[in-house]
Structure formats: structure tokens, C-alpha cells
Design a protein around this motif. Structure first.
Motif, PDB file in Angstrom:
ATOM      1  N   HIS A  69     -14.761   0.542   6.706  1.00 14.19           N
ATOM      2  CA  HIS A  69     -14.542  -0.051   5.384  1.00 14.19           C
ATOM      3  C   HIS A  69     -13.536  -1.206   5.399  1.00 14.19           C
ATOM      4  N   GLY A  70     -12.910  -1.453   6.541  1.00 15.79           N
ATOM      5  CA  GLY A  70     -11.931  -2.534   6.622  1.00 15.79           C
ATOM      6  C   GLY A  70     -10.731  -2.314   5.726  1.00 15.79           C
ATOM      7  N   VAL A  71     -10.382  -1.055   5.475  1.00 13.46           N
ATOM      8  CA  VAL A  71      -9.281  -0.705   4.568  1.00 13.46           C
ATOM      9  C   VAL A  71      -8.111  -0.158   5.370  1.00 13.46           C
ATOM     10  N   GLU A  72      -6.919  -0.671   5.096  1.00 17.59           N
ATOM     11  CA  GLU A  72      -5.688  -0.145   5.675  1.00 17.59           C
ATOM     12  C   GLU A  72      -4.976   0.669   4.590  1.00 17.59           C
ATOM     13  N   PRO A  73      -5.174   1.976   4.554  1.00 17.64           N
ATOM     14  CA  PRO A  73      -4.606   2.763   3.466  1.00 17.64           C
ATOM     15  C   PRO A  73      -3.095   2.905   3.585  1.00 17.64           C
ATOM     16  N   VAL A  74      -2.464   3.177   2.464  1.00 21.67           N
ATOM     17  CA  VAL A  74      -1.051   3.559   2.465  1.00 21.67           C
ATOM     18  C   VAL A  74      -0.995   5.002   2.952  1.00 21.67           C
ATOM     19  N   ARG A  75      -0.321   5.231   4.049  1.00 21.02           N
ATOM     20  CA  ARG A  75      -0.250   6.576   4.629  1.00 21.02           C
ATOM     21  C   ARG A  75       1.076   7.222   4.232  1.00 21.02           C
ATOM     22  N   VAL A 128      -6.146   7.953  -4.556  1.00 27.48           N
ATOM     23  CA  VAL A 128      -5.369   8.746  -3.604  1.00 27.48           C
ATOM     24  C   VAL A 128      -6.266   9.826  -3.015  1.00 27.48           C
ATOM     25  N   LEU A 129      -6.330   9.871  -1.706  1.00 23.45           N
ATOM     26  CA  LEU A 129      -6.982  10.976  -1.013  1.00 23.45           C
ATOM     27  C   LEU A 129      -5.885  11.979  -0.691  1.00 23.45           C
ATOM     28  N   HIS A 130      -5.889  13.100  -1.400  1.00 25.31           N
ATOM     29  CA  HIS A 130      -4.809  14.078  -1.241  1.00 25.31           C
ATOM     30  C   HIS A 130      -5.188  15.065  -0.144  1.00 25.31           C
ATOM     31  N   VAL A 131      -4.689  14.788   1.045  1.00 19.72           N
ATOM     32  CA  VAL A 131      -4.990  15.584   2.231  1.00 19.72           C
ATOM     33  C   VAL A 131      -3.825  16.496   2.592  1.00 19.72           C
ATOM     34  N   ALA A 133      -4.512   5.279  -0.952  1.00 17.25           N
ATOM     35  CA  ALA A 133      -3.437   5.977  -0.251  1.00 17.25           C
ATOM     36  C   ALA A 133      -3.941   7.329   0.230  1.00 17.25           C
ATOM     37  N   ILE A 134      -3.313   7.823   1.303  1.00 18.05           N
ATOM     38  CA  ILE A 134      -3.640   9.143   1.848  1.00 18.05           C
ATOM     39  C   ILE A 134      -2.354   9.939   1.959  1.00 18.05           C
ATOM     40  N   THR A 135      -2.243  11.043   1.215  1.00 25.60           N
ATOM     41  CA  THR A 135      -1.117  11.948   1.452  1.00 25.60           C
ATOM     42  C   THR A 135      -1.448  12.763   2.702  1.00 25.60           C
ATOM     43  N   GLY A 136      -0.417  13.097   3.472  1.00 25.95           N
ATOM     44  CA  GLY A 136      -0.684  13.734   4.753  1.00 25.95           C
ATOM     45  C   GLY A 136      -1.341  12.756   5.709  1.00 25.95           C
ATOM     46  N   GLY A 137      -1.038  11.485   5.547  1.00 26.89           N
ATOM     47  CA  GLY A 137      -1.712  10.430   6.296  1.00 26.89           C
ATOM     48  C   GLY A 137      -1.440  10.422   7.778  1.00 26.89           C
TER      49      GLY A 137
END
Length: 370
Positions: free
Chosen positions: A22-28, A50-53, A2-6
Motif C-alpha cells: 500500500h506504500g503506507v508508512e504507519p505511525v507505530r 487506528v489498527l489496534h493490535v 497508526a498501529i498500536t502494538g506496532g
């Protein structure tokens, strides 16, 4: 993942990179997710990283800037603890976290909040201190002076520099790469950018504008910084910009015109024929500059910004050749809408590397996000 601030500047670049490489569809996750504990908890179900952006770098008061970053981190930390699972966090921190100013203090405190949550649940915490970021589709007057200068120069205006100084700049795709690579690690590190003066950035944009907007020529993009700044300028110039037309030299033999004039760096030209009703493309690039010039027949070119729904459609014809350059991170195709074979000349600034072609398949048509 997941990406916060996606849906923000860095979040969008990171989501694009995850999809491309990477062929990844993150949770935005957007701002509304971080203020609703139940919604946030639901969004994190099944997420292991979680990538906290998300963060606050502009507000009405310094207090709001400092508190906003801490509040976002606490919301995520509470959700991690409530999950009862070990969730890894990669934090898009700032080099200003080591400075005593409202933004820096807020970012530093947010790092402590997230580190405590990860330690308590057994997750990894990567704290990446990023320098000033720039790149395609930054918001002028908000994300950075680079976005502001690109917007102003592309609009034909002449901004000025007050207090010129050297600043470390990092392209958003390089920042995204660092965030993705840090997943699953316990690390605190400063991500290096490249030092350049504010005045030099403005000077490069003005050089690009003179060559590209006024003459349709490709400037020197032989260094990584030049290429990234040129793509940033092109993103600002793309909306509503008329297609440049070459000067055509005609005589009794026919017509002759240049399709590309490049001032530096590598490049390759190629041509294709396309049968009536057929199309080419349906892909996007992260860094590559690609130019289409239809020299015979009629075509329709479609473009869609990655992870967005709106489609831009251009009608072009060999009767009046024009340069159409594909913006980075925009899906594009070209379709023959005439009755005869379509002849198209292409140019790209990169020599084709089959192992790393910087070309990622994606269709123009896309279902609207749920």
C-alpha cells in the motif's frame, strides 16, 4: 494510519504489509505511547485510522491479563474522544472473546470500550476475531506454540506434544491483510484460519529440519500452510546458521554440483552475470523462497530485516559454492566485490507473475528511526 502494538509480532507484520502493498508508512505506537495521554494524543494528530493490535496475552496473574487489555483500549478510546475527530478503529480481537476466561473477557470488554468511543465520535469500528496466529519472528514461549516449536526444532532439539488437538492457525500476513481491508467498515467478524493438529505442526518442522538444515534441500511447499510454516521455520533457523554447501563432483572436465533439490511445488531457476562493483537485489519478499548460489567470482550478500537497522553481511565465492537463502521480510542484495564478472545461479519457489511478483524495492541502507 497508526498501529498500536506496532513493534510487536502482529504489528510488525502489519507495518511490513502496509509498506509493501500500500506504500503506507504507519505511525507505530508502542507500550510507552499508550500510558502517556499527551504522547498518544500527539501521535494521533492527522491519523484517521487506528489498527489496534496492542494487547496483553501473558502476565504474572490472570487479573493483569484481563485488566491489561481493557486499559490499553481505554487509553486509545480516551485519546479518540479528546481528538474531537472521527477516527476509525480496526480491532485485532481474538476468538477467545467469546469464551469465559481472563484473556477472553479482557478482549471482549476492550471491544465494547472501543466501539463506544467510535460511536460517540462518528468513527467506524471493525471488530475482527482472530484465531491463533503464527509466522516469521514470533517469540518462542510467548506468541504461540508454533514459534516455540520452530525455535526448538531449528536449534536441533526435540520438543514433545502433550494433549494433541486440532487448532485453527492463521499466518500473521493473512491477519494483517484482514485488518487493513476492514478499515473504514462497521463490522464484527470471525477471521477463519486453517485447522491443523499440534502434532502435525511439529511433524512438519521436523521434516523441514531434516531436509533443509541437514541436507540443504527445499521441502514440499505446495500448500499455503506448508509454505507459511516453512518460512516460519527458516526465520527461526536463520540467525547464526551456517550456509549449507553442496556436494561437488570433480573430474578432468571440471566441477558439477546441484544448486536446488525441491520436494514439491512450483519453482524456477535463472542465472545472472554482474560486473565488478555492481549489485543486484535491493528488495524483499512477503512469501517467496529465493536461493542464491555464486558459482564464479566473489560477492558480498547483505540482508536487513524489514523495519530494523542491523545489517547481516555474508562473503561468498565461487571457489566454495554455498546455498544462501533469503528469509522472507528481509531486504537483501548481492554485490560483486571481485575483479571479474560474477556468475550467480538463483532459484525461487514461485513462477514469476509480472502482475504479482512478490518483490518489493527497498534499499539495505536506512536511516535510524527517530
Amino acid at each position: 494510519m497508526a498501529i498500536t502494538g506496532g513493534y510487536g509480532f502482529l504489528g510488525w507484520h502489519t507495518a511490513c504489509r502496509l509498506r509493501a502493498l500500500h506504500g503506507v508508512e504507519p505511525v507505530r505506537l508502542g507500550r510507552e505511547d499508550l500510558v502517556d495521554p499527551q504522547r498518544l494524543a500527539s501521535s494521533l494528530e492527522g491519523v484517521d485510522t487506528v489498527l489496534h493490535v496492542a494487547g496483553v496475552n501473558r502476565a504474572d496473574t490472570d487479573t493483569e491479563v484481563e485488566a491489561g487489555n481493557v486499559q490499553a483500549a481505554r487509553a486509545l478510546a480516551d485519546a479518540i474522544r479528546a481528538s474531537g475527530r472521527a477516527i476509525d478503529v480496526v480491532y485485532a480481537n481474538s476468538v477467545q472473546a467469546e469464551l469465559d476466561n481472563p484473556y477472553g473477557r479482557g478482549k471482549a470488554q476492550a471491544a465494547s470500550v472501543l466501539a463506544d468511543a467510535c460511536t460517540g465520535t462518528g468513527g467506524h469500528f471493525a471488530d475482527l476475531l482472530l484465531p491463533n496466529l503464527f509466522g516469521e519472528h514470533g517469540r518462542p514461549g510467548y506468541n504461540s506454540f508454533v514459534a516455540t516449536f520452530a525455535h526448538e526444532v531449528a536449534g536441533g532439539r526435540t520438543p514433545t506434544v502433550t494433549g494433541d488437538r486440532e487448532i485453527d492457525l492463521l499466518h500473521a500476513q493473512d491477519a494483517a491483510a484482514a485488518l487493513i481491508d476492514a478499515a473504514g467498515q462497521d463490522v464484527r467478524t470471525v477471521v477463519s484460519g486453517e485447522a491443523i493438529t499440534i502434532g502435525s505442526v511439529l511433524g512438519l518442522f521436523q521434516e523441514f529440519h531434516e531436509l533443509y538444515a541437514e541436507r540443504g534441500e527445499i521441502p514440499d511447499v505446495s500448500t499455503r500452510m506448508r509454505l507459511n510454516l516453512f518460512n516460519t521455520y527458516r526465520a527461526a533457523a536463520f540467525a547464526g546458521a551456517p550456509a549449507a554447501a553442496p556436494q561437488v563432483h570433480s573430474d578432468n572436465r571440471g566441477d558439477l554440483f546441484e544448486t536446488v533439490r525441491s520436494h514439491g511445488g512450483t519453482g524456477m531457476a535463472y542465472a545472472s552475470t554482474t560486473r565488478p562493483g555492481q549489485k543486484r537485489g535491493e528488495h524483499y519478499h512477503l512469501h517467496k523462497i529465493e536461493r542464491f548460489v555464486v558459482v564464479k567470482g566473489r560477492a558480498e550478500i547483505q540482508l536487513r530485516r524489514l523495519l530494523h537497522d542491523d545489517v547481516v553481511t555474508l562473503e561468498v565465492s565461487g571457489d566454495r559454492p554455498v546455498f544462501v537463502d533469503m528469509p522472507t521480510l528481509w531486504v537483501h542484495n548481492i554485490r560483486n566485490v571481485g575483479d571479474d564478472d560474477l556468475l550467480t545461479v538463483f532459484w525461487a519457489d514461485q513462477l514469476l507473475d509480472p502482475q504479482n511478483p512478490d518483490q518489493f524495492p527497498e534499499t539495505i541502507a536506512q536511516e535510524a528511526r527517530a
